[in-house]
Design a protein around this motif. Structure first.
Motif, PDB file in Angstrom:
ATOM      1  N   LEU A  16       0.955  -1.320   0.068  1.00  0.00           N
ATOM      2  CA  LEU A  16      -0.106   0.035  -0.031  1.00  0.00           C
ATOM      3  C   LEU A  16       1.003   1.295  -0.092  1.00  0.00           C
ATOM      4  CD1 LEU A  16      -2.686  -1.048   2.459  1.00  0.00           C
ATOM      5  CD2 LEU A  16      -2.907  -0.427   0.011  1.00  0.00           C
ATOM      6  N   GLN A  17       2.077   1.176   0.859  1.00  0.00           N
ATOM      7  CA  GLN A  17       2.775   2.361   0.728  1.00  0.00           C
ATOM      8  C   GLN A  17       3.509   2.762  -0.520  1.00  0.00           C
ATOM      9  OE1 GLN A  17       4.727   4.381   3.243  1.00  0.00           O
ATOM     10  NE2 GLN A  17       2.997   4.156   4.853  1.00  0.00           N
ATOM     11  N   ILE A  53       9.024  -4.759 -14.079  1.00  0.00           N
ATOM     12  CA  ILE A  53       9.561  -4.878 -12.539  1.00  0.00           C
ATOM     13  C   ILE A  53       8.432  -5.493 -11.738  1.00  0.00           C
ATOM     14  CG2 ILE A  53      10.486  -4.021 -10.443  1.00  0.00           C
ATOM     15  CD1 ILE A  53      12.342  -2.232 -12.108  1.00  0.00           C
ATOM     16  N   ALA A  54       8.651  -6.504 -11.196  1.00  0.00           N
ATOM     17  CA  ALA A  54       7.499  -6.917 -10.226  1.00  0.00           C
ATOM     18  C   ALA A  54       8.268  -6.700  -8.608  1.00  0.00           C
ATOM     19  CB  ALA A  54       7.080  -8.485 -10.343  1.00  0.00           C
ATOM     20  N   ILE A  55       7.281  -6.166  -8.055  1.00  0.00           N
ATOM     21  CA  ILE A  55       7.847  -5.985  -6.571  1.00  0.00           C
ATOM     22  C   ILE A  55       7.178  -6.870  -5.666  1.00  0.00           C
ATOM     23  CG2 ILE A  55       7.802  -4.216  -4.550  1.00  0.00           C
ATOM     24  CD1 ILE A  55       8.210  -1.978  -6.918  1.00  0.00           C
ATOM     25  N   LEU A  56       7.648  -7.528  -5.008  1.00  0.00           N
ATOM     26  CA  LEU A  56       6.778  -8.759  -4.120  1.00  0.00           C
ATOM     27  C   LEU A  56       6.932  -8.233  -2.570  1.00  0.00           C
ATOM     28  CD1 LEU A  56       8.822 -11.856  -5.618  1.00  0.00           C
ATOM     29  CD2 LEU A  56       6.893 -10.610  -6.668  1.00  0.00           C
ATOM     30  N   LYS A 292      12.707   4.297   4.360  1.00  0.00           N
ATOM     31  CA  LYS A 292      14.150   3.401   4.042  1.00  0.00           C
ATOM     32  C   LYS A 292      13.932   2.224   4.191  1.00  0.00           C
ATOM     33  CE  LYS A 292      18.415   3.378   2.358  1.00  0.00           C
ATOM     34  NZ  LYS A 292      18.470   3.284   1.044  1.00  0.00           N
ATOM     35  N   GLY A 293      13.341   1.769   5.302  1.00  0.00           N
ATOM     36  CA  GLY A 293      13.142   0.420   5.578  1.00  0.00           C
ATOM     37  C   GLY A 293      12.647  -0.791   4.551  1.00  0.00           C
ATOM     38  N   ALA A 294      11.469   0.031   3.812  1.00  0.00           N
ATOM     39  CA  ALA A 294      10.731  -1.161   3.218  1.00  0.00           C
ATOM     40  C   ALA A 294      10.151  -0.469   1.930  1.00  0.00           C
ATOM     41  CB  ALA A 294       9.602  -1.870   4.014  1.00  0.00           C
ATOM     42  N   SER A 295       9.104   0.273   2.011  1.00  0.00           N
ATOM     43  CA  SER A 295       8.377   0.677   0.662  1.00  0.00           C
ATOM     44  C   SER A 295       9.350   1.659  -0.076  1.00  0.00           C
ATOM     45  CB  SER A 295       7.077   1.334   0.939  1.00  0.00           C
ATOM     46  OG  SER A 295       6.367   0.406   1.774  1.00  0.00           O
ATOM     47  N   GLY A 296       9.993   2.794   0.512  1.00  0.00           N
ATOM     48  CA  GLY A 296      10.680   3.639   0.221  1.00  0.00           C
ATOM     49  C   GLY A 296      11.971   3.026  -0.569  1.00  0.00           C
TER      50      GLY A 296
END
Length: 308
Positions: A16-17, A53-56, A292-296
């Motif tokens: 979602l982010q 690009i697939a983002i899992l 910085k940790g996940a979505s970004g």
């Protein structure tokens, strides 16, 4: 034509982010499985193979399944799960890791997004080990606090339901089997597993990670200034990174040591605090566990891979 981005697991916290971060972008096209087919394996396979690009954003086993469904040699992957972070053939998606890592991410077909907890310790320890100021067999301990969004949907729902009655500081990982330990060991260049003692706080997102250092037993004790210089030099030599190093300062407290200060960004700020007379130091990283940790981090890696 804009590159096609498929977020497999787009309805979870990280997904979602990422959708929010890409919502106003015109240089990529986000493609989505229809809502009624989100769990349809064939439908997911179709979109995985149609994406540039697939983002899992999935649990580990589901992420491995998604990779197995890709039948072409054109779909590139960013995996936000733990499944491939130390796996052969995957590039670690922390572009500031060293001078070559940004180019490695740009060229990669398979990128393993870093975990939120490991990024701070790796960012601080790797330059010190590389510079020879800390030996690889140093007994590292990592602690800190993260917002409850780092615990996934069940923890988020629990904290929201409890509101002000939820714990303000809740240690976890007390079995000493935290899933991020192999990642920290591998990319901080450590000779053995660190002890990791994470905690969650009663706030949605943001985090601080801390590495305390007892240096007196080392054959050559580094000063705070030397450690700060090694870390600062590492990041000063990188173009396009989002990690910065705070000036070396002798202080008791700072408003900048606030887990929520960089929320909504993918910035990371590193601090070195030291008492040379006691041969002690604290390495502190402040960043958003979702930024910085996940979505970004996933979007940063996507931009590098697409040359955007």
């Amino acid at each position: 034509m804009a590159p096609k981005i498929f977020i497999d697991g787009e309805h979870g916290t990280t997904g979602l982010q990422i959708r929010t971060l890409l919502a106003d972008r015109r240089n990529v096209e986000v493609i989505s499985v229809p809502a009624d087919k989100r769990k349809d394996r064939d439908a997911r396979a179709e979109f995985l193979n149609a994406a540039d690009i697939a983002i899992l954003c999935l649990p580990d086993d589901a992420a491995k399944e998604s990779v197995s469904l890709i039948e072409n040699d054109t779909t590139r992957v960013i995996d936000a799960s733990t499944a491939h972070r130390v796996a052969e053939g995957w590039t670690y998606g922390f572009p500031e890791l060293d001078a070559a890592q940004m180019d490695a991410v740009r060229a990669a077909k398979r990128v393993a997004n870093p975990g939120c907890w490991p990024q701070g310790p790796i960012a601080m320890l790797r330059p010190l080990v590389t510079a020879g100021l800390l030996p690889a067999d140093y007994p590292v301990t990592v602690n800190g606090i993260s917002g409850y969004s780092g615990g996934g949907r069940p923890m988020m729902e629990d904290y929201v339901e409890k509101g002000s009655a939820a714990p303000g500081f809740l240690p976890y990982g007390l079995s000493l089997k935290h899933k991020h330990v192999p990642e920290i060991r591998a990319y901080a260049k450590l000779g053995h597993d660190p002890i990791m003692q994470p905690a969650v706080g009663n706030f949605a997102q943001g985090m601080i990670t801390v590495v305390p250092l007892q240096l007196g037993h080392l054959s050559r004790v580094p000063t705070g200034a030397e450690m700060h210089e090694a870390i600062a030099d590492h990041y000063a030599g990188l173009g396009g990174g989002v990690v910065e190093v705070a000036p070396l300062a002798e202080i008791e407290r700072s408003d900048e040591i606030n887990p929520e200060i960089y929320n909504g960004t993918n910035r990371m700020r590193l601090h070195v605090f030291a008492n040379d007379q006691r041969a002690q130091a604290l390495l502190v990283a402040v960043y958003d566990n979702l930024g910085k940790g996940a979505s970004g981090a996933a979007v940063q890696n996507m931009d590098l891979m697409l040359g955007l």
